[in-house]
Design a protein around this motif. Sequence first.
Motif, short mmCIF file in Angstrom:
data_model
loop_
_atom_site.label_atom_id
_atom_site.label_comp_id
_atom_site.label_asym_id
_atom_site.label_seq_id
_atom_site.Cartn_x
_atom_site.Cartn_y
_atom_site.Cartn_z
N SER A 1 3.08 -20.98 8.08
CA SER A 1 2.99 -22.33 7.51
C SER A 1 2.16 -23.22 8.41
O SER A 1 2.35 -23.25 9.63
N CYS B 1 0.69 -17.83 2.47
CA CYS B 1 -0.21 -18.84 1.91
C CYS B 1 -1.30 -18.14 1.11
O CYS B 1 -1.63 -16.98 1.37
N LEU C 1 9.01 -19.52 0.93
CA LEU C 1 8.03 -20.51 1.38
C LEU C 1 6.66 -20.11 0.85
O LEU C 1 6.12 -19.07 1.24
N GLY D 1 2.73 -21.31 0.28
CA GLY D 1 1.68 -22.25 0.62
C GLY D 1 0.46 -22.06 -0.27
O GLY D 1 0.07 -20.93 -0.55
#
Length: 545
Positions: A107, A178, A200, A202
């Motif tokens: 991140s 990501c 998570l 991204g």
Amino acid sequence: MPQLAAAAPATLQSRTSLAADLVWPQTRITSAELVAPGPLTVQGLATQVPAHCLVKGRMNERTGPVDGASYAIGFEVRLPVAWNGRFLHQANGGLDGNVVTALGAVSGAAPVAPGLVQGFAVLSSDAGHGAPTPFFGLDPQARLDYGYQAVGTLTPMAKKLIQAAYGKAPDRSYIAGCSNGGRHAMVAASRYADQYDGVLAGNPGFHLPKAAATQLWKAQQYARISTPGTNQQPDLATAITPAEFKLVGNTIVARCDALDGVVDQQVNDGAACQATFDLQADVPSCTGAGTRDGTCLAPERKAVLARVFAGPRNGKGEALYTGTWFDPGVAGSNFAFWHFNAPPNRDAGAVAFLFTSPPSTQAAFKDTTGLQYALNFSMETDYPKMFATTPPYTESAWSYMTPPNPSDLGPLRNRGAKMMVYHGVADGVFSPVDTANWMDRLQARHQGDAAGFARLYLVPGMNHCSGGPATDQFDMLAPLVQWVEQGQAPDTVLAQARGAGANVVNAELPASWSAKRTRPLCAYPKVARYNGTGDVESASSFSCK
């Protein structure tokens, strides 16, 4: 929604014997070695990491029935001696194809506290093919592995390996990445909600086939105003020069900077800016032929930019992919890369082999150029091939690449899992508006209560995963853990600029910024607004409203 218990730490028990300890179908451990504490260099950045066991292996080794190539799911797992009780699946980006170092840097730009440093056991993989080229799209199984099955295959194996190493399975499991890694994470939230407690994602390319086809369409738009380059083909980079993009970016700042309550060379209220900034009226128009000094923009270049930002439509007027917002980050070099360099050199191959059925042949693709493929791509007849199936490609690219029912995350919510998503507002390839629209649909589907388990953070000025005039250094993994295991919802995430003294300096920061400017990243749809007093370089002077 239940509250999940916190993970309990443990110490590595089994080390180099893991190759013998793990018994898992079609899995071969190729090496297991203890790594001493010290620097680990990834992409030129050295990070001090703790002592850990590095395990490498391969799953489902086979020969492709279509192309005769060798395939396997290659992986590595890094198991810290002092373990925090958590598993982190590091989902990697692009076309995958490499087992990149399982550091858990997932991140923000140049992160300062990656997963391995925080004590996670970290998994990385190549997603089922051994080279970062698109030709694996000829193999039906490799397509499915890249889309979603590699994650489903690796996850239980990794948990079993962790159990063998520490004498217990991970108490809490997370997946993060990501770009395409963000897509992997969003797919996992939908397909593997029972396997992950925290997700998570991204700059997620969760509609990647549409975005990739849009890249080819962008090339067609820019080609209209490009000058010839090699082989007399359009040189896309001549369509809009860096000086002209900077002019647009500066004009956006001039029109929208004060919308968040302070003039600080940063546009926090991106949504309001779209109604305030007018490309046609606000950016000076060139009147003389051939003027390219960055003081004005020719009307035909404005027309192309307006189309590109609005997004593609077919002959029926139907939108084929979400448009994007005007943001000062359009001046970022990464933004230009995705608009000019990526379509012929990345997206053409991805669309040809991965996102259309049947895929191209290598001979046909190599007989032309990536740019020519992009310019010949038809949004009327080729675009629909992402939804097609043909023997032996029995699952469409749209099906295997995207999360099923992405706005219905009931299984994730009902077991107490949490999801954090971030997206740079100046992403040059995946539309942040598309992600914001997903969040709106998620809220509607869950009766306005989606913030109880899923939150989106738009990062003003940031390009694709990092870069641009942005506070793009932040850690969302630690706040995600606190949310999952302590119930502490992250209303804001602290982000910092990478000025002088940062581990990797961002050369695109405005000169007027403090080298260590901080800002709160706000849970969408809130934006950071100045409190009226206080240091404009400090996040403490802003509130999410």
